[in-house]
Design a protein around this motif. Structure first.
Motif, PDB file in Angstrom:
ATOM      1  N   UNK A  26      17.801 -25.374 -39.156  1.00 18.71           N
ATOM      2  CA  UNK A  26      16.741 -24.658 -38.448  1.00 18.71           C
ATOM      3  C   UNK A  26      17.347 -23.764 -37.383  1.00 18.71           C
ATOM      4  N   UNK A  27      16.534 -22.835 -36.933  1.00 17.01           N
ATOM      5  CA  UNK A  27      16.850 -22.005 -35.776  1.00 17.01           C
ATOM      6  C   UNK A  27      15.691 -22.103 -34.789  1.00 17.01           C
ATOM      7  N   UNK A  28      16.004 -22.100 -33.506  1.00 16.42           N
ATOM      8  CA  UNK A  28      14.977 -22.037 -32.479  1.00 16.42           C
ATOM      9  C   UNK A  28      15.148 -20.726 -31.715  1.00 16.42           C
ATOM     10  N   UNK A  29      14.037 -20.079 -31.400  1.00 21.94           N
ATOM     11  CA  UNK A  29      14.044 -18.774 -30.741  1.00 21.94           C
ATOM     12  C   UNK A  29      13.391 -18.880 -29.368  1.00 21.94           C
ATOM     13  N   UNK A  30      13.906 -18.124 -28.428  1.00 19.28           N
ATOM     14  CA  UNK A  30      13.329 -18.046 -27.088  1.00 19.28           C
ATOM     15  C   UNK A  30      13.249 -16.584 -26.686  1.00 19.28           C
ATOM     16  N   UNK A  31      12.174 -16.227 -25.993  1.00 20.39           N
ATOM     17  CA  UNK A  31      11.992 -14.850 -25.547  1.00 20.39           C
ATOM     18  C   UNK A  31      13.042 -14.501 -24.497  1.00 20.39           C
ATOM     19  N   UNK A  32      13.528 -13.266 -24.536  1.00 27.12           N
ATOM     20  CA  UNK A  32      14.461 -12.765 -23.531  1.00 27.12           C
ATOM     21  C   UNK A  32      13.799 -11.607 -22.795  1.00 27.12           C
ATOM     22  N   UNK A  33      14.310 -11.323 -21.612  1.00 22.35           N
ATOM     23  CA  UNK A  33      13.738 -10.231 -20.819  1.00 22.35           C
ATOM     24  C   UNK A  33      13.958  -8.901 -21.527  1.00 22.35           C
ATOM     25  N   UNK A  34      12.888  -8.178 -21.736  1.00 22.41           N
ATOM     26  CA  UNK A  34      12.957  -6.898 -22.442  1.00 22.41           C
ATOM     27  C   UNK A  34      12.154  -5.861 -21.674  1.00 22.41           C
ATOM     28  N   UNK A  35      12.793  -4.768 -21.314  1.00 22.25           N
ATOM     29  CA  UNK A  35      12.128  -3.671 -20.610  1.00 22.25           C
ATOM     30  C   UNK A  35      11.822  -2.570 -21.612  1.00 22.25           C
ATOM     31  N   UNK A  36      10.545  -2.304 -21.822  1.00 21.80           N
ATOM     32  CA  UNK A  36      10.120  -1.267 -22.785  1.00 21.80           C
ATOM     33  C   UNK A  36      10.711  -1.521 -24.169  1.00 21.80           C
ATOM     34  N   UNK A  37      10.795  -2.805 -24.566  1.00 22.57           N
ATOM     35  CA  UNK A  37      11.277  -3.131 -25.901  1.00 22.57           C
ATOM     36  C   UNK A  37      12.786  -3.124 -26.047  1.00 22.57           C
ATOM     37  N   UNK A  38      13.530  -3.022 -24.950  1.00 21.38           N
ATOM     38  CA  UNK A  38      14.987  -3.083 -25.022  1.00 21.38           C
ATOM     39  C   UNK A  38      15.484  -4.287 -24.230  1.00 21.38           C
ATOM     40  N   UNK A  39      16.555  -4.885 -24.710  1.00 27.02           N
ATOM     41  CA  UNK A  39      17.116  -6.060 -24.049  1.00 27.02           C
ATOM     42  C   UNK A  39      18.633  -5.935 -24.001  1.00 27.02           C
ATOM     43  N   UNK A  40      19.206  -6.331 -22.891  1.00 24.53           N
ATOM     44  CA  UNK A  40      20.656  -6.424 -22.716  1.00 24.53           C
ATOM     45  C   UNK A  40      20.924  -7.856 -22.275  1.00 24.53           C
ATOM     46  N   UNK A  41      21.498  -8.663 -23.175  1.00 25.95           N
ATOM     47  CA  UNK A  41      21.530 -10.110 -22.998  1.00 25.95           C
ATOM     48  C   UNK A  41      22.966 -10.623 -23.129  1.00 25.95           C
ATOM     49  N   UNK A  42      23.410 -11.512 -22.233  1.00 28.40           N
ATOM     50  CA  UNK A  42      24.726 -12.130 -22.436  1.00 28.40           C
ATOM     51  C   UNK A  42      24.688 -13.122 -23.592  1.00 28.40           C
ATOM     52  N   UNK A  43      25.705 -13.086 -24.439  1.00 31.36           N
ATOM     53  CA  UNK A  43      25.846 -14.028 -25.547  1.00 31.36           C
ATOM     54  C   UNK A  43      27.306 -14.442 -25.635  1.00 31.36           C
ATOM     55  N   UNK A  44      27.576 -15.445 -26.448  1.00 29.31           N
ATOM     56  CA  UNK A  44      28.952 -15.847 -26.711  1.00 29.31           C
ATOM     57  C   UNK A  44      29.238 -15.651 -28.197  1.00 29.31           C
ATOM     58  N   UNK A  45      30.434 -15.200 -28.491  1.00 28.11           N
ATOM     59  CA  UNK A  45      30.852 -15.034 -29.875  1.00 28.11           C
ATOM     60  C   UNK A  45      32.161 -15.785 -30.078  1.00 28.11           C
ATOM     61  N   UNK A  46      32.534 -15.958 -31.326  1.00 19.64           N
ATOM     62  CA  UNK A  46      33.796 -16.590 -31.675  1.00 19.64           C
ATOM     63  C   UNK A  46      34.627 -15.616 -32.493  1.00 19.64           C
ATOM     64  N   UNK A  47      35.862 -15.989 -32.764  1.00 17.12           N
ATOM     65  CA  UNK A  47      36.697 -15.156 -33.624  1.00 17.12           C
ATOM     66  C   UNK A  47      36.108 -15.050 -35.021  1.00 17.12           C
ATOM     67  N   UNK A  48      35.293 -16.044 -35.414  1.00 15.23           N
ATOM     68  CA  UNK A  48      34.653 -16.024 -36.729  1.00 15.23           C
ATOM     69  C   UNK A  48      33.492 -15.039 -36.793  1.00 15.23           C
ATOM     70  N   UNK A  49      32.959 -14.620 -35.648  1.00 21.10           N
ATOM     71  CA  UNK A  49      31.837 -13.686 -35.645  1.00 21.10           C
ATOM     72  C   UNK A  49      30.778 -14.116 -34.656  1.00 21.10           C
TER      73      UNK A  49
END
Length: 389
Positions: A138-161
């Motif tokens: 499963x996946x769970x989703x949470x709303x992020x702050x979006x101004x006029x439909x745009x969002x700039x959000x911190x995320x983490x990635x791995x070497x795998x993608x």
């Protein structure tokens, strides 16, 4: 009760410019004039800067336009504060004027996700796929702050993608769900895959390219590095027939407690995911049975070229695999070596009945079809019956 009314479709990648650099007219003029690489751009006066911002992982702009009724666009990226003529061109995947777009900057490690959706859309984020101890996915989703439909959000990635999936809703209904396009800066060096232990007799060990793809396919959606999967090789062999190739069945351990059993086939330099199953973490590994279709054909393959395989990996006591149709009638019998085999897919094969040398039943399993999507439940864009195409 009547079904809910579908949300209105409308242009998504439209002006005025959104983002933290929307108020910098000199930059907007310059970025409108920036090159588009090899892609033929629209005239400068017809280009539109949809989004422009400085983010924690660099400067980014989205510029669009139309050439001979063909909607086109580019992401332009670079260091924070970089002038427009020093930005690097990236072509968005599956671009459309009414489709949200995404981009991941930076990583591996801390990175930034940029989402450009419709001005009134709600943006939601799932940071990774969750595979629980009972094998639930499963996946769970949470709303992020979006101004006029745009969002700039911190995320983490791995070497795998990147493991993230973005969901966009409009008027209470999902209009888009997909993974994120990525730009790594600097590019991560390719790491040699960990060499897995063999759990069953292996007629032919898979090459490093197949293993790298397999472990990356499993690790990326879970937001872990391949080494964290504690992967083991359940079975592998070469593909029969004229075209050189190989197949591998890999067992891995999900951080959530389940097992991951994936099957891949490699022909030449192309590796395809045949499918992943998720047994509970308490499953008896010795009795795991895989019966998976691997389709290595292409749209240009002729009907007689072959390329549709059935991969079987069963307990090592298995001596033969009896292939049954949907009415439990035998359609073929395949000899097993150490419980495994790969054979041309017989028509109507629906189930595999594995017998030992004395003819006693060892196990039986349905023939699993070829996967139609990558592992990870990222989503593939707009719903088939929804707006955004």
């Amino acid at each position: 009760q009547p079904p809910p009314i579908a949300p209105r479709s409308g242009p998504v990648l439209v002006g005025p410019t959104r983002g933290s650099l929307a108020g910098d007219p000199a930059f907007l003029v310059a970025v409108r004039q920036a090159g588009w690489g090899a892609q033929v751009p629209p005239p400068v006066e017809d280009r539109q800067v949809v989004f422009a911002a400085d983010t924690p992982d660099g400067r980014v702009a989205l510029v669009t336009g139309t050439v001979h009724e063909d909607f086109r666009g580019v992401w332009l990226t670079g260091p924070v504060g970089a002038p427009a003529d020093q930005l690097t061109v990236h072509v968005p995947a599956r671009l459309g004027p009414d489709r949200p777009v995404t981009l991941v900057l930076g990583g591996p490690g801390p990175a930034t996700l940029v989402v450009v959706a419709g001005p009134a859309d709600r943006v939601e984020l799932s940071d990774r796929l969750q595979v629980g101890p009972r094998g639930t996915v499963a996946r769970s989703y949470a709303a992020v702050e979006a101004a006029d439909g745009t969002a700039v959000v911190p995320v983490r990635t791995t070497a795998a993608g990147t493991a993230v999936s973005v969901r966009v809703t409009r008027e209470g209904r999902v209009v888009h769900r997909s993974g994120a396009d990525g730009v790594r800066s600097p590019p991560a060096p390719a790491a040699a895959p960990p060499v897995p232990d063999r759990l069953r007799p292996v007629p032919a060990f898979p090459d490093a390219g197949l293993l790298t793809t397999a472990l990356t396919d499993l690790a990326a959606p879970l937001a872990v590095e391949p080494a964290a999967l504690e992967a083991e090789l359940l079975w592998s062999d070469v593909l029969p027939g004229a075209r050189p190739g190989s197949v591998a069945v890999v067992l891995a351990h999900s951080p959530g407690g389940a097992l991951l059993v994936g099957t891949w086939a490699r022909v030449g330099s192309v590796t395809v995911l045949c499918g992943v199953q998720t047994p509970p973490g308490t499953a008896d590994v010795a009795r795991l049975t895989v019966a998976r279709v691997c389709d290595t054909t292409s749209p240009t393959s002729a009907p007689g070229d072959g390329g549709r395989w059935l991969v079987v990996s069963a307990p090592v006591s298995g001596g033969t695999a009896e292939l049954l149709d949907a009415r439990d009638r035998p359609v073929a019998t395949v000899p097993l070596s150490g419980g495994g085999a790969v054979t041309a897919l017989p028509p109507d094969a629906a189930e595999v009945l594995v017998r030992d040398a004395a003819g006693a039943t060892v196990t039986r399993a349905p023939v699993a079809p070829m996967a139609t999507e990558v592992f990870g439940d990222f989503g593939v864009g707009p719903p088939a019956d929804g707006p955004g195409r």
